[in-house]
Scaffold this motif. Sequence first.
Motif, PDB file in Angstrom:
ATOM      1  N   CYS A  42      12.541   9.964 -61.660  1.00 38.31           N
ATOM      2  CA  CYS A  42      11.278   9.168 -61.895  1.00 38.31           C
ATOM      3  C   CYS A  42      11.132   9.152 -63.382  1.00 38.31           C
ATOM      4  O   CYS A  42      10.183   8.343 -63.849  1.00 38.31           O
ATOM      5  N   THR A  43      11.644   9.852 -64.051  1.00 36.84           N
ATOM      6  CA  THR A  43      11.297  10.189 -65.427  1.00 36.84           C
ATOM      7  C   THR A  43      12.853  10.389 -66.397  1.00 36.84           C
ATOM      8  O   THR A  43      13.786  10.529 -65.723  1.00 36.84           O
ATOM      9  N   ARG A  44      12.551  10.294 -67.652  1.00 40.91           N
ATOM     10  CA  ARG A  44      13.936  10.343 -68.527  1.00 40.91           C
ATOM     11  C   ARG A  44      14.031  11.929 -68.603  1.00 40.91           C
ATOM     12  O   ARG A  44      13.443  12.552 -68.175  1.00 40.91           O
ATOM     13  N   ALA A  45      15.534  12.336 -68.742  1.00 44.72           N
ATOM     14  CA  ALA A  45      15.993  13.497 -68.962  1.00 44.72           C
ATOM     15  C   ALA A  45      15.273  14.160 -70.206  1.00 44.72           C
ATOM     16  O   ALA A  45      15.313  13.600 -71.266  1.00 44.72           O
ATOM     17  N   VAL A  46      14.757  15.396 -70.028  1.00 46.45           N
ATOM     18  CA  VAL A  46      14.497  16.292 -71.347  1.00 46.45           C
ATOM     19  C   VAL A  46      15.192  17.523 -71.541  1.00 46.45           C
ATOM     20  O   VAL A  46      15.359  18.307 -70.495  1.00 46.45           O
ATOM     21  N   GLY A  47      15.370  17.758 -72.634  1.00 51.91           N
ATOM     22  CA  GLY A  47      16.078  18.967 -72.926  1.00 51.91           C
ATOM     23  C   GLY A  47      15.337  20.106 -72.895  1.00 51.91           C
ATOM     24  O   GLY A  47      14.141  20.087 -73.227  1.00 51.91           O
ATOM     25  N   MET A  48      16.176  21.171 -72.299  1.00 51.27           N
ATOM     26  CA  MET A  48      15.178  22.496 -72.331  1.00 51.27           C
ATOM     27  C   MET A  48      15.933  23.613 -73.169  1.00 51.27           C
ATOM     28  O   MET A  48      17.180  23.285 -73.446  1.00 51.27           O
ATOM     29  N   SER A  69      15.049  31.302 -69.704  1.00 50.74           N
ATOM     30  CA  SER A  69      15.295  32.346 -70.570  1.00 50.74           C
ATOM     31  C   SER A  69      16.479  32.641 -71.499  1.00 50.74           C
ATOM     32  O   SER A  69      17.112  31.608 -71.031  1.00 50.74           O
ATOM     33  N   SER A  70      16.366  33.175 -72.305  1.00 53.19           N
ATOM     34  CA  SER A  70      17.790  33.475 -73.102  1.00 53.19           C
ATOM     35  C   SER A  70      18.681  34.408 -72.669  1.00 53.19           C
ATOM     36  O   SER A  70      19.905  34.553 -73.066  1.00 53.19           O
ATOM     37  N   ALA A  71      18.212  35.250 -71.515  1.00 53.14           N
ATOM     38  CA  ALA A  71      18.963  36.147 -70.771  1.00 53.14           C
ATOM     39  C   ALA A  71      20.100  35.690 -70.354  1.00 53.14           C
ATOM     40  O   ALA A  71      20.277  34.388 -69.509  1.00 53.14           O
ATOM     41  N   LYS A  72      21.455  36.146 -70.669  1.00 53.07           N
ATOM     42  CA  LYS A  72      22.783  35.874 -69.965  1.00 53.07           C
ATOM     43  C   LYS A  72      23.038  36.522 -68.837  1.00 53.07           C
ATOM     44  O   LYS A  72      22.804  37.915 -69.130  1.00 53.07           O
TER      45      LYS A  72
END
Length: 79
Positions: A42-48, A69-72
């Motif tokens: 229902c909305t545009r895609a937004v980068g995370m 998070s930035s944890a890999k």
Amino acid sequence: METGASGAVLGNPAQAVAWLANTIANHGGVLDAGDLIMPGTCTRAVGMEPGDTVRADFEHLGHVGVSFSSAKVSEGAAA
């Protein structure tokens, strides 16, 4: 912030599913009981990015959220 309405998906999410079923049938396929169908957004895609938090509010149903998070996760480890 993004705001959307389910009617933005071909006028109604049910219409999107009907379109999908008809299109698949025109090519000799079928939708089977239990198939997972995601009729659109229902909305545009937004980068995370790491550190971002997203919350979705659904009228009459409640809300859901996720934080990135930035944890890999190492290969073979449980996520």
